[in-house]
Design an enzyme around this catalytic site. Sequence first.
Site, PDB file in Angstrom:
ATOM      1  N   PHE A 107      96.079 -15.010  28.377  1.00 36.54           N
ATOM      2  CA  PHE A 107      96.220 -13.502  27.551  1.00 36.54           C
ATOM      3  C   PHE A 107      95.121 -12.590  27.913  1.00 36.54           C
ATOM      4  CE2 PHE A 107      95.218 -12.504  22.954  1.00 36.54           C
ATOM      5  CZ  PHE A 107      95.571 -11.073  22.960  1.00 36.54           C
ATOM      6  N   LYS A 146      83.858 -24.996  22.713  1.00 38.20           N
ATOM      7  CA  LYS A 146      83.498 -23.460  23.076  1.00 38.20           C
ATOM      8  C   LYS A 146      81.844 -23.491  22.498  1.00 38.20           C
ATOM      9  CE  LYS A 146      85.162 -20.767  24.329  1.00 38.20           C
ATOM     10  NZ  LYS A 146      85.516 -20.178  25.673  1.00 38.20           N
ATOM     11  N   THR A 171      83.784 -17.338  21.445  1.00 39.57           N
ATOM     12  CA  THR A 171      84.445 -16.963  20.226  1.00 39.57           C
ATOM     13  C   THR A 171      83.669 -16.919  19.021  1.00 39.57           C
ATOM     14  OG1 THR A 171      86.319 -17.858  18.680  1.00 39.57           O
ATOM     15  CG2 THR A 171      85.048 -19.474  20.172  1.00 39.57           C
ATOM     16  N   ASP A 172      84.037 -16.074  18.119  1.00 41.25           N
ATOM     17  CA  ASP A 172      83.271 -16.280  16.831  1.00 41.25           C
ATOM     18  C   ASP A 172      83.249 -17.667  16.037  1.00 41.25           C
ATOM     19  OD1 ASP A 172      85.899 -15.938  16.081  1.00 41.25           O
ATOM     20  OD2 ASP A 172      85.455 -14.176  14.756  1.00 41.25           O
ATOM     21  N   GLU A 173      84.331 -18.321  16.495  1.00 42.03           N
ATOM     22  CA  GLU A 173      84.687 -19.600  15.769  1.00 42.03           C
ATOM     23  C   GLU A 173      83.299 -20.633  16.023  1.00 42.03           C
ATOM     24  OE1 GLU A 173      88.211 -21.604  16.258  1.00 42.03           O
ATOM     25  OE2 GLU A 173      89.440 -19.579  16.093  1.00 42.03           O
ATOM     26  N   TYR A 178      88.707 -27.668  19.189  1.00 34.84           N
ATOM     27  CA  TYR A 178      88.308 -26.394  20.021  1.00 34.84           C
ATOM     28  C   TYR A 178      87.126 -25.692  19.909  1.00 34.84           C
ATOM     29  CZ  TYR A 178      88.737 -21.165  21.174  1.00 34.84           C
ATOM     30  OH  TYR A 178      88.687 -19.772  21.446  1.00 34.84           O
TER      31      TYR A 178
HETATM   32  P1  NAD Z   1      94.929 -18.336  26.944  1.00 34.28           P
HETATM   33  O1  NAD Z   1      95.000 -19.970  26.483  1.00 34.28           O
HETATM   34  O2  NAD Z   1      95.824 -17.393  26.770  1.00 34.28           O
HETATM   35  O3  NAD Z   1      94.366 -18.357  28.634  1.00 34.28           O
HETATM   36  C1  NAD Z   1      93.790 -19.613  28.953  1.00 34.28           C
HETATM   37  C2  NAD Z   1      93.772 -19.521  30.435  1.00 34.28           C
HETATM   38  O4  NAD Z   1      92.976 -20.293  31.358  1.00 34.28           O
HETATM   39  C3  NAD Z   1      95.284 -19.789  30.984  1.00 34.28           C
HETATM   40  O5  NAD Z   1      95.455 -18.823  32.008  1.00 34.28           O
HETATM   41  C4  NAD Z   1      94.951 -20.965  31.794  1.00 34.28           C
HETATM   42  O6  NAD Z   1      96.093 -21.371  32.668  1.00 34.28           O
HETATM   43  C5  NAD Z   1      93.750 -20.872  32.088  1.00 34.28           C
HETATM   44  N1  NAD Z   1      93.113 -22.377  32.207  1.00 34.28           N
HETATM   45  C6  NAD Z   1      92.838 -23.521  31.423  1.00 34.28           C
HETATM   46  N2  NAD Z   1      92.373 -24.395  31.839  1.00 34.28           N
HETATM   47  C7  NAD Z   1      91.854 -24.214  33.086  1.00 34.28           C
HETATM   48  C8  NAD Z   1      91.021 -24.731  34.196  1.00 34.28           C
HETATM   49  N3  NAD Z   1      90.914 -25.973  33.879  1.00 34.28           N
HETATM   50  N4  NAD Z   1      90.959 -24.039  35.354  1.00 34.28           N
HETATM   51  C9  NAD Z   1      91.416 -23.010  35.484  1.00 34.28           C
HETATM   52  N5  NAD Z   1      92.099 -22.233  34.561  1.00 34.28           N
HETATM   53  C10 NAD Z   1      92.231 -22.697  33.372  1.00 34.28           C
HETATM   54  O7  NAD Z   1      93.474 -17.893  26.363  1.00 34.28           O
HETATM   55  P2  NAD Z   1      93.002 -16.569  25.788  1.00 34.28           P
HETATM   56  O8  NAD Z   1      93.459 -16.477  24.454  1.00 34.28           O
HETATM   57  O9  NAD Z   1      93.415 -15.670  26.550  1.00 34.28           O
HETATM   58  O10 NAD Z   1      91.443 -16.684  25.752  1.00 34.28           O
HETATM   59  C11 NAD Z   1      90.601 -16.573  26.767  1.00 34.28           C
HETATM   60  C12 NAD Z   1      89.064 -16.593  26.404  1.00 34.28           C
HETATM   61  O11 NAD Z   1      88.725 -16.048  25.577  1.00 34.28           O
HETATM   62  C13 NAD Z   1      88.813 -18.186  26.138  1.00 34.28           C
HETATM   63  O12 NAD Z   1      87.403 -18.491  26.551  1.00 34.28           O
HETATM   64  C14 NAD Z   1      88.676 -18.209  24.529  1.00 34.28           C
HETATM   65  O13 NAD Z   1      87.714 -19.348  24.002  1.00 34.28           O
HETATM   66  C15 NAD Z   1      88.092 -16.681  24.364  1.00 34.28           C
HETATM   67  N6  NAD Z   1      88.466 -16.176  23.096  1.00 34.28           N
HETATM   68  C16 NAD Z   1      89.722 -15.981  22.669  1.00 34.28           C
HETATM   69  C17 NAD Z   1      90.269 -15.367  21.343  1.00 34.28           C
HETATM   70  C18 NAD Z   1      91.501 -15.110  20.771  1.00 34.28           C
HETATM   71  O14 NAD Z   1      91.552 -14.501  19.884  1.00 34.28           O
HETATM   72  N7  NAD Z   1      92.531 -15.532  21.739  1.00 34.28           N
HETATM   73  C19 NAD Z   1      88.994 -14.874  20.735  1.00 34.28           C
HETATM   74  C20 NAD Z   1      87.588 -14.812  21.189  1.00 34.28           C
HETATM   75  C21 NAD Z   1      87.378 -15.510  22.344  1.00 34.28           C
HETATM   76  O1  TDX Z   2     102.106 -20.322  12.564  1.00 30.52           O
HETATM   77  C1  TDX Z   2     101.083 -20.065  12.323  1.00 30.52           C
HETATM   78  N1  TDX Z   2     100.753 -19.866  10.831  1.00 30.52           N
HETATM   79  C2  TDX Z   2      99.636 -19.435  10.356  1.00 30.52           C
HETATM   80  O2  TDX Z   2      99.414 -18.933   9.080  1.00 30.52           O
HETATM   81  C3  TDX Z   2      99.784 -20.094  13.114  1.00 30.52           C
HETATM   82  C4  TDX Z   2     100.188 -20.335  14.594  1.00 30.52           C
HETATM   83  C5  TDX Z   2      98.617 -19.748  12.698  1.00 30.52           C
HETATM   84  N2  TDX Z   2      98.586 -19.443  11.263  1.00 30.52           N
HETATM   85  C6  TDX Z   2      97.196 -19.169  10.865  1.00 30.52           C
HETATM   86  C7  TDX Z   2      95.998 -19.695  11.231  1.00 30.52           C
HETATM   87  C8  TDX Z   2      94.735 -19.028  11.343  1.00 30.52           C
HETATM   88  O3  TDX Z   2      94.161 -18.708  10.094  1.00 30.52           O
HETATM   89  O4  TDX Z   2      96.897 -17.704  11.374  1.00 30.52           O
HETATM   90  C9  TDX Z   2      95.457 -17.529  11.778  1.00 30.52           C
HETATM   91  C10 TDX Z   2      95.299 -17.178  13.312  1.00 30.52           C
HETATM   92  O5  TDX Z   2      95.661 -18.607  13.961  1.00 30.52           O
HETATM   93  P1  TDX Z   2      95.793 -18.603  15.620  1.00 30.52           P
HETATM   94  O6  TDX Z   2      96.621 -17.462  16.328  1.00 30.52           O
HETATM   95  O7  TDX Z   2      96.065 -19.891  15.967  1.00 30.52           O
HETATM   96  O8  TDX Z   2      94.117 -18.216  15.780  1.00 30.52           O
HETATM   97  P2  TDX Z   2      92.932 -18.914  15.362  1.00 30.52           P
HETATM   98  O9  TDX Z   2      93.063 -20.236  15.169  1.00 30.52           O
HETATM   99  O10 TDX Z   2      92.117 -18.031  14.469  1.00 30.52           O
HETATM  100  O11 TDX Z   2      91.941 -18.732  16.887  1.00 30.52           O
HETATM  101  C11 TDX Z   2      92.050 -17.616  17.551  1.00 30.52           C
HETATM  102  O12 TDX Z   2      90.962 -16.622  17.444  1.00 30.52           O
HETATM  103  C12 TDX Z   2      89.697 -17.313  17.871  1.00 30.52           C
HETATM  104  C13 TDX Z   2      92.346 -18.086  19.013  1.00 30.52           C
HETATM  105  O13 TDX Z   2      93.427 -18.798  19.033  1.00 30.52           O
HETATM  106  C14 TDX Z   2      91.010 -18.541  19.534  1.00 30.52           C
HETATM  107  O14 TDX Z   2      91.106 -19.090  21.289  1.00 30.52           O
HETATM  108  C15 TDX Z   2      89.914 -17.727  19.319  1.00 30.52           C
HETATM  109  O15 TDX Z   2      88.515 -18.335  19.577  1.00 30.52           O
END
Ligand code: NAD
Ligand code: TDX
Length: 342
Positions: free
Chosen positions: A12, A162, A122-124, A158
């Site tokens: 993503f 991180k 991540t902020d987590e 998770y």
């Molecule tokens: P995602 O799960 O959508 O994508 C992860 C990608 O990494 C995928 O394309 C997957 O194929 C690849 N991958 C997983 N394991 C691998 C491996 N061993 N070798 C090579 N590739 C691998 O994740 P995302 O939501 O896009 O998050 C990306 C980064 O941003 C992560 O490090 C996450 O911790 C960080 N992050 C995410 C959020 C959020 O809101 N989603 C917020 C803050 C930080």
């Molecule tokens: O179906 C749902 N219903 C619901 O209420 C899901 C999937 C989640 N939730 C809640 C849980 C959380 O409070 O919504 C909030 C957001 O959930 P997620 O999308 O799973 O995100 P979160 O757990 O907050 O983590 C995300 O932000 C920080 C990303 O997945 C992480 O990769 C990132 O580090």
Amino acid sequence: MKKIIVTGGAGFIGSNFVHYVVKHHPEVQVTVLDKLTYAGNRANLAGLPEEQVKLVVGDIADAKLVNELVQETDAVVHYAAESHNDNSLKDPFPFVQTNIIGTYTLIEACRKNDVRYHHVSTDEVYGDLPLREDLPGHGEGEGEKFTDQTPYNPSSPYSSTKAGSDLLVKAWVRSFNLQATISNCSNNYGPYQHIEKFIPRQITNVLSGIRPKLYGDGKNVRDWIHTNDHSSAVWAILTKGKIGETYLIGADGEEDNKSVMELILELMDQPNDAYDHVNDRPGHDLRYAIDSTKLRQELDWKPEFTNFRDGLADTIRWYKDNRDWWEAEKQAVEANYAKNGQ
Ligand code: NAD
Ligand code: TDX
């Protein structure tokens, strides 16, 4: 900076970053290193110029492959991860393997080859904050926010992996002079987000005739940022950030989950109570909130996509227009959640 490796560039946020680089920095060659797990998708890179973007399918924990690639690059921007909290509660092992061993493998290669490294986190890692309504004065003030001085206190498998990966990077900077920066960002939304995550799950539920699902009472707060703003921030840190520093990325987008659910329903012409309350997530973090003053003041960054309603409407449109991208997976994702009463 002429050549960069983007790990997780088929996921993503990584793929949105690759689109950002292609749009704004056509002179930069991008090698995406991605294992294409369930969360990675070649389609996320479709249409990008082949002469600028190359995909290498492989594992970040494969030291031989990583060394070969790192020798040929100016910088590594590390997004690859197992990223979903709910999955980490069911099976933590892939999180330890990819997030910790994978990061170790990358920073060792960067250290040996003296290559610039940016670590996306991540902020987590900071744990959670109290809800404003639980603060003295019942939320009259803003409440505290995370800064780069907040102690680490992760809650889930998770976020603990991180946090572990961030600490490896900090130690490699201090002990080995690794040329690294770290960013900790809040919750992203936008196109190409896997439908296991909150916002796309609810949008695709409505589009599939399934009732959306809210965990617990929905009072938990997330600090939303559009993924394009995350990309511009990472680019600023990569090119202007101070080595060894941590920058928190956020766009003042705090919303409780119930409000986000109701806004999605409103924007999709559904009654505002057309959703189910389902089992809460064990250990569910209450509130995240980012203070991004350091990034804004030191690197002159600011977010552009600050109207959450408009950003969410665009995101809903993207999922409506790209059914082929998510539809085949929908049933399996929901069946998996149903096993936990979610
Ligand atoms: P995602 O799960 O959508 O994508 C992860 C990608 O990494 C995928 O394309 C997957 O194929 C690849 N991958 C997983 N394991 C691998 C491996 N061993 N070798 C090579 N590739 C691998 O994740 P995302 O939501 O896009 O998050 C990306 C980064 O941003 C992560 O490090 C996450 O911790 C960080 N992050 C995410 C959020 C959020 O809101 N989603 C917020 C803050 C930080
Ligand atoms: O179906 C749902 N219903 C619901 O209420 C899901 C999937 C989640 N939730 C809640 C849980 C959380 O409070 O919504 C909030 C957001 O959930 P997620 O999308 O799973 O995100 P979160 O757990 O907050 O983590 C995300 O932000 C920080 C990303 O997945 C992480 O990769 C990132 O580090």
